[in-house]
Design a protein around this motif. Structure first.
Motif, mmCIF file in Angstrom:
data_model
loop_
_atom_site.group_PDB
_atom_site.id
_atom_site.type_symbol
_atom_site.label_atom_id
_atom_site.label_comp_id
_atom_site.label_asym_id
_atom_site.label_seq_id
_atom_site.Cartn_x
_atom_site.Cartn_y
_atom_site.Cartn_z
ATOM 1 N N LEU A 28 -5.879 2.761 3.324
ATOM 2 C CA LEU A 28 -6.166 1.755 4.351
ATOM 3 C C LEU A 28 -7.515 2.036 5.005
ATOM 4 N N ALA A 29 -7.780 3.291 5.349
ATOM 5 C CA ALA A 29 -9.064 3.643 5.962
ATOM 6 C C ALA A 29 -10.212 3.356 5.005
ATOM 7 N N LEU A 30 -10.048 3.689 3.735
ATOM 8 C CA LEU A 30 -11.098 3.432 2.749
ATOM 9 C C LEU A 30 -11.408 1.947 2.617
ATOM 10 N N VAL A 31 -10.369 1.128 2.526
ATOM 11 C CA VAL A 31 -10.562 -0.314 2.322
ATOM 12 C C VAL A 31 -11.107 -0.980 3.582
ATOM 13 N N GLU A 32 -10.620 -0.533 4.733
ATOM 14 C CA GLU A 32 -11.108 -1.134 5.988
ATOM 15 C C GLU A 32 -12.557 -0.764 6.272
ATOM 16 N N LYS A 33 -12.986 0.410 5.825
ATOM 17 C CA LYS A 33 -14.362 0.860 6.055
ATOM 18 C C LYS A 33 -15.081 0.989 4.712
ATOM 19 N N ARG A 34 -15.095 -0.087 3.995
ATOM 20 C CA ARG A 34 -15.632 -0.136 2.639
ATOM 21 C C ARG A 34 -17.054 0.421 2.560
ATOM 22 N N GLU A 35 -17.947 -0.024 3.431
ATOM 23 C CA GLU A 35 -19.358 0.373 3.336
ATOM 24 C C GLU A 35 -19.601 1.819 3.764
ATOM 25 N N LEU A 37 -17.080 4.345 4.015
ATOM 26 C CA LEU A 37 -16.193 5.323 3.382
ATOM 27 C C LEU A 37 -16.011 5.091 1.880
ATOM 28 N N LEU A 38 -15.564 3.891 1.519
ATOM 29 C CA LEU A 38 -15.187 3.629 0.129
ATOM 30 C C LEU A 38 -16.372 3.686 -0.831
ATOM 31 N N GLU A 39 -17.435 2.982 -0.531
ATOM 32 C CA GLU A 39 -18.571 2.940 -1.457
ATOM 33 C C GLU A 39 -19.252 4.303 -1.615
ATOM 34 N N PRO A 40 -19.488 5.072 -0.521
ATOM 35 C CA PRO A 40 -20.043 6.421 -0.720
ATOM 36 C C PRO A 40 -19.088 7.333 -1.518
ATOM 37 N N LEU A 41 -17.780 7.177 -1.305
ATOM 38 C CA LEU A 41 -16.811 7.980 -2.051
ATOM 39 C C LEU A 41 -16.852 7.630 -3.538
ATOM 40 N N VAL A 42 -16.919 6.369 -3.860
ATOM 41 C CA VAL A 42 -17.005 5.948 -5.263
ATOM 42 C C VAL A 42 -18.260 6.524 -5.914
ATOM 43 N N ALA A 43 -19.386 6.449 -5.212
ATOM 44 C CA ALA A 43 -20.645 6.989 -5.748
ATOM 45 C C ALA A 43 -20.549 8.492 -5.957
ATOM 46 N N ALA A 44 -19.944 9.195 -4.991
ATOM 47 C CA ALA A 44 -19.806 10.655 -5.108
ATOM 48 C C ALA A 44 -18.877 11.022 -6.262
#
Length: 196
Positions: A28-35, A37-44
């Motif tokens: 939920l935190a990842l999806v709500e804070k996509r820019e 949290l989610l996108e930097p995590l995907v890149a990492a």
């Protein structure tokens, strides 16, 4: 809840320390804070998957091979600390207590898990010691039955070489009170006593 979100939660729940509820909160935190949290995590994660590999010398994880520890000119090259896992290596590095090199076994002997000597990185360790470049081997395996058995096997395999074999001391933790420690820890502390 969509199938993609369910898949994300299921993938997160497989991580150590995350159960289904924690995975749902993280998703939920990842999806709500996509820019943020989610996108930097995907890149990492993509960068890690593309570049991080085990070191061919010691077994550490790094983006270069040999790893940055093995190639560090300030390290004491003649002292080799044998650990069970990369997590153990990282713990020793955080403590800044060891300035030599490492060798990661990849686990311990375990009859229950079906892990024997052939599943561990013992042969590469023997080759490193046989090269004559190592003068001390520190056995830093855990104080479990499997860790002790693994240390004994390693010591046996290295007994033919002119190296000093040492073992991490066991006993009282810093700040530990005698009344709160288990019998095995107290017994090990008494056996490992040294003069003041």
């Amino acid at each position: 809840m969509g199938a993609e979100l369910e898949r994300l939660i299921a993938a997160l729940a497989r991580l150590p320390g995350l159960g289904p509820r924690s995975a749902r909160r993280a998703a939920l935190a990842l999806v709500e804070k996509r820019e943020t949290l989610l996108e930097p995590l995907v890149a990492a994660l993509e960068a890690a998957a593309a570049t991080i590999r085990p070191c061919s010398v010691c077994g550490n994880l790094d983006s270069v091979d040999p790893c940055s520890i093995c190639t560090d000119a300030t390290r004491e090259k003649r002292v080799l600390c044998v650990v069970e896992t990369v997590a153990d290596l990282w713990a020793l590095e955080r403590a800044r207590a060891h300035r030599g090199l490492y060798h990661v076994l990849g686990g311990t002997l375990s009859a229950l898990a079906g892990r024997g000597p052939d599943e561990l990185r013992i042969d590469p360790l023997v080759k490193r010691v046989a090269s004559g470049e190592v003068s001390e081997v520190i056995l830093a395996t855990s104080a479990t039955v499997d860790g002790q058995a693994t240390a004994h096997l390693v010591a046996d395999r290295l007994s033919a070489f002119p190296v000093t074999l040492t073992r991490l001391a066991y006993g009282l933790p810093i700040g530990g009170e005698l009344g709160s420690l288990d019998d095995g820890t107290l017994a090990a502390a008494l056996r490992a006593r040294r003069p003041l």
